[in-house]
Design a protein around this motif. Structure first.
Motif, mmCIF file in Angstrom:
data_model
loop_
_atom_site.group_PDB
_atom_site.id
_atom_site.type_symbol
_atom_site.label_atom_id
_atom_site.label_comp_id
_atom_site.label_asym_id
_atom_site.label_seq_id
_atom_site.Cartn_x
_atom_site.Cartn_y
_atom_site.Cartn_z
ATOM 1 N N ASP A 131 11.795 4.467 -0.561
ATOM 2 C CA ASP A 131 11.437 3.900 0.742
ATOM 3 C C ASP A 131 9.932 4.066 0.905
ATOM 4 N N THR A 132 9.166 3.001 0.631
ATOM 5 C CA THR A 132 7.701 3.166 0.643
ATOM 6 C C THR A 132 7.139 3.232 2.067
ATOM 7 N N GLY A 133 7.901 2.743 3.054
ATOM 8 C CA GLY A 133 7.463 2.885 4.444
ATOM 9 C C GLY A 133 7.273 4.350 4.796
ATOM 10 N N LEU A 161 6.028 6.639 3.032
ATOM 11 C CA LEU A 161 4.725 7.140 2.574
ATOM 12 C C LEU A 161 3.626 6.757 3.567
ATOM 13 N N TYR A 162 3.691 5.510 4.069
ATOM 14 C CA TYR A 162 2.723 5.094 5.101
ATOM 15 C C TYR A 162 2.946 5.913 6.370
ATOM 16 N N ARG A 163 4.198 6.188 6.666
ATOM 17 C CA ARG A 163 4.513 6.994 7.850
ATOM 18 C C ARG A 163 3.992 8.422 7.687
ATOM 19 N N ALA A 164 4.046 8.966 6.445
ATOM 20 C CA ALA A 164 3.551 10.333 6.220
ATOM 21 C C ALA A 164 2.041 10.400 6.468
ATOM 22 N N ALA A 167 1.626 3.920 11.950
ATOM 23 C CA ALA A 167 1.878 3.558 10.542
ATOM 24 C C ALA A 167 1.358 2.156 10.223
ATOM 25 N N SER A 168 1.515 1.205 11.149
ATOM 26 C CA SER A 168 1.049 -0.140 10.810
ATOM 27 C C SER A 168 -0.469 -0.240 10.857
ATOM 28 N N THR A 169 -1.129 0.673 11.584
ATOM 29 C CA THR A 169 -2.602 0.700 11.564
ATOM 30 C C THR A 169 -3.088 1.261 10.226
ATOM 31 N N VAL A 170 -2.508 2.386 9.796
ATOM 32 C CA VAL A 170 -2.980 2.954 8.516
ATOM 33 C C VAL A 170 -2.604 2.035 7.346
ATOM 34 N N ALA A 171 -1.492 1.290 7.501
ATOM 35 C CA ALA A 171 -1.059 0.395 6.415
ATOM 36 C C ALA A 171 -2.005 -0.788 6.234
ATOM 37 N N ALA A 172 -2.825 -1.053 7.242
ATOM 38 C CA ALA A 172 -3.796 -2.153 7.130
ATOM 39 C C ALA A 172 -5.111 -1.681 6.518
ATOM 40 N N VAL A 175 -5.942 3.494 2.271
ATOM 41 C CA VAL A 175 -4.588 4.059 2.227
ATOM 42 C C VAL A 175 -3.743 3.333 1.175
ATOM 43 N N ARG A 176 -3.852 2.019 1.147
ATOM 44 C CA ARG A 176 -3.031 1.241 0.203
ATOM 45 C C ARG A 176 -3.407 1.593 -1.244
ATOM 46 N N GLU A 177 -4.727 1.734 -1.502
ATOM 47 C CA GLU A 177 -5.172 2.099 -2.855
ATOM 48 C C GLU A 177 -4.652 3.481 -3.235
ATOM 49 N N GLY A 209 9.937 -2.152 0.783
ATOM 50 C CA GLY A 209 8.674 -2.086 1.522
ATOM 51 C C GLY A 209 8.219 -3.444 1.999
ATOM 52 N N ARG A 210 6.894 -3.684 1.897
ATOM 53 C CA ARG A 210 6.330 -4.965 2.330
ATOM 54 C C ARG A 210 5.647 -5.699 1.180
ATOM 55 N N ASP A 211 5.197 -4.933 0.166
ATOM 56 C CA ASP A 211 4.436 -5.539 -0.930
ATOM 57 C C ASP A 211 4.978 -5.094 -2.289
ATOM 58 N N MET A 212 6.280 -4.802 -2.334
ATOM 59 C CA MET A 212 6.867 -4.320 -3.591
ATOM 60 C C MET A 212 6.805 -5.410 -4.666
ATOM 61 N N GLY A 213 7.232 -6.613 -4.302
ATOM 62 C CA GLY A 213 7.286 -7.705 -5.287
ATOM 63 C C GLY A 213 5.946 -8.360 -5.531
ATOM 64 N N ASP A 217 4.810 -7.152 17.505
ATOM 65 C CA ASP A 217 3.413 -6.767 17.270
ATOM 66 C C ASP A 217 3.228 -6.234 15.851
ATOM 67 N N ARG A 218 4.209 -5.452 15.415
ATOM 68 C CA ARG A 218 4.133 -4.861 14.078
ATOM 69 C C ARG A 218 4.203 -5.957 13.009
ATOM 70 N N ASP A 219 5.102 -6.940 13.219
ATOM 71 C CA ASP A 219 5.198 -8.078 12.289
ATOM 72 C C ASP A 219 3.857 -8.782 12.186
ATOM 73 N N ARG A 251 0.868 -7.622 12.834
ATOM 74 C CA ARG A 251 -0.128 -6.822 12.099
ATOM 75 C C ARG A 251 0.159 -6.826 10.600
ATOM 76 N N ASP A 252 1.445 -6.673 10.231
ATOM 77 C CA ASP A 252 1.804 -6.604 8.805
ATOM 78 C C ASP A 252 1.556 -7.946 8.094
ATOM 79 N N GLN A 253 1.781 -9.058 8.853
ATOM 80 C CA GLN A 253 1.648 -10.382 8.217
ATOM 81 C C GLN A 253 0.209 -10.874 8.174
ATOM 82 N N SER A 254 -0.622 -10.393 9.111
ATOM 83 C CA SER A 254 -1.954 -10.986 9.213
ATOM 84 C C SER A 254 -3.044 -10.108 8.606
ATOM 85 N N ARG A 255 -2.694 -8.912 8.106
ATOM 86 C CA ARG A 255 -3.753 -8.065 7.542
ATOM 87 C C ARG A 255 -4.287 -8.708 6.263
ATOM 88 N N ASN A 256 -5.540 -8.361 5.940
ATOM 89 C CA ASN A 256 -6.184 -8.984 4.783
ATOM 90 C C ASN A 256 -5.600 -8.479 3.474
HETATM 91 O O1 DC Z 1 9.369 0.053 6.617
HETATM 92 P P1 DC Z 1 8.748 0.967 7.674
HETATM 93 O O2 DC Z 1 8.994 0.523 9.086
HETATM 94 O O3 DC Z 1 9.125 2.399 7.472
HETATM 95 O O4 DC Z 1 7.155 0.865 7.420
HETATM 96 C C1 DC Z 1 6.236 1.583 8.191
HETATM 97 C C2 DC Z 1 4.909 0.800 8.235
HETATM 98 O O5 DC Z 1 4.312 0.778 6.944
HETATM 99 C C3 DC Z 1 5.037 -0.675 8.677
HETATM 100 O O6 DC Z 1 4.027 -0.992 9.620
HETATM 101 C C4 DC Z 1 4.813 -1.463 7.437
HETATM 102 C C5 DC Z 1 4.022 -0.555 6.535
HETATM 103 N N1 DC Z 1 4.384 -0.699 5.135
HETATM 104 C C6 DC Z 1 3.531 -1.417 4.345
HETATM 105 O O7 DC Z 1 2.534 -1.956 4.822
HETATM 106 N N2 DC Z 1 3.808 -1.539 3.017
HETATM 107 C C7 DC Z 1 4.896 -0.987 2.498
HETATM 108 N N3 DC Z 1 5.136 -1.116 1.196
HETATM 109 C C8 DC Z 1 5.796 -0.258 3.307
HETATM 110 C C9 DC Z 1 5.513 -0.139 4.637
#
Ligand code: DC
Length: 228
Positions: free
Chosen positions: A39-41, A43-46, A104-109, A113-115, A134-138, A184-186, A188-193
């Motif tokens: 569950d990679t979310g 890690l962003y949550r941590a 979490a969605s702020t740090v995920a942008a 953090v992603r690197e 997650g969001r970018d697994m594939g 709002d979270r969608d 942010r997650d969809q529009s980040r660079n």
């Molecule tokens: O899936 P989740 O709700 O636990 O994810 C928490 C936040 O982390 C959510 O804003 C999306 C982001 N996330 C991400 O950007 N990339 C991932 N691979 C997993 C989660």
């Protein structure tokens, strides 16, 4: 069905927005296949939890870099639970709290953090036999995964699923607030660079709105067993 010992151990990815049913289906698939579940979310949550407890401004790249440099994150994947240990503290029980979810969605942008999290996630896929959610697994973490899914559901369905989860976990909140938070979270997650939430070109897109969990899992298992 249990995968037999002589079948290939694949990398299976599930991406999609909040509340589409990724965790439930990913766990069920991992159990049926005898694979690990990541569950990679979590890690962003941590990282969000650490930012909150340290009190840094997590939209400040310098402060965030410093935080990551001193962050000792350890992940274990036993019993289909992604446990995250920061320093010597198992922070898993705190990661679904609303203030962690918000940050979490702020740090995920943040690219820093992603690197930082990229190799931590990729190490788990090296031997195959993993269902990663997650969001970018594939698209980014496991671009060569053998089977990719993008699980979606309409906003109403996702809101009511999250509302039930919140109630069961003993958190407050009404459906309208949850709908706004998800929306709002969608956005942010969809529009980040960096690594925005989009289906990989080779992902099977599934709309889970009218489906039960068992139906989603059965649909996914069909695709997976065709590759074993
Ligand atoms: O899936 P989740 O709700 O636990 O994810 C928490 C936040 O982390 C959510 O804003 C999306 C982001 N996330 C991400 O950007 N990339 C991932 N691979 C997993 C989660």
């Amino acid at each position: 069905m249990n995968a037999s010992a002589n079948t290939r151990r694949l990398v299976v990815t599930i991406d999609g927005p909040a509340g589409a049913g990724k965790s439930t289906t990913a766990r069920a698939l991992a159990a049926q296949l005898g694979y690990i579940y990541l569950d990679t979310g979590a890690l962003y949550r941590a990282v969000a939890w650490k930012a909150n407890t340290t009190g840094i401004d997590c939209s400040n790249p310098v402060a965030l870099k410093d935080l990551l440099q001193h962050m000792d994150l350890h992940v274990t994947l036993e019993d289909h639970t992604t446990r995250t240990i920061v320093g010597s503290q198992d922070v898993t029980p705190f990661l679904r709290a609303p203030d962690v979810t918000r940050v979490a969605s702020t740090v995920a942008a943040m690219p820093e953090v992603r690197e930082w999290l990229l190799p931590i996630q990729q190490q788990f896929g090296q031997a195959g036999g993993i269902v990663a959610e997650g969001r970018d697994m594939g698209t980014r973490v496991f671009p060569n995964a053998e089977v990719k899914f993008f699980l979606n559901a309409d906003l109403n369905t996702r809101t009511s699923r999250r509302y039930q989860e919140h109630r069961q976990a003993g958190h407050d909140g009404n459906q309208e607030d949850i709908r706004h938070q998800i929306h709002d979270r969608d956005t942010r997650d969809q529009s980040r660079n960096i690594a925005p939430l989009v289906p990989a070109t080779d992902a099977l897109v599934i709309d889970s709105s009218p489906m039960t969990v068992d139906e989603v899992v059965a649909t996914m298992m069909e695709s997976i067993t065709a590759r074993l």
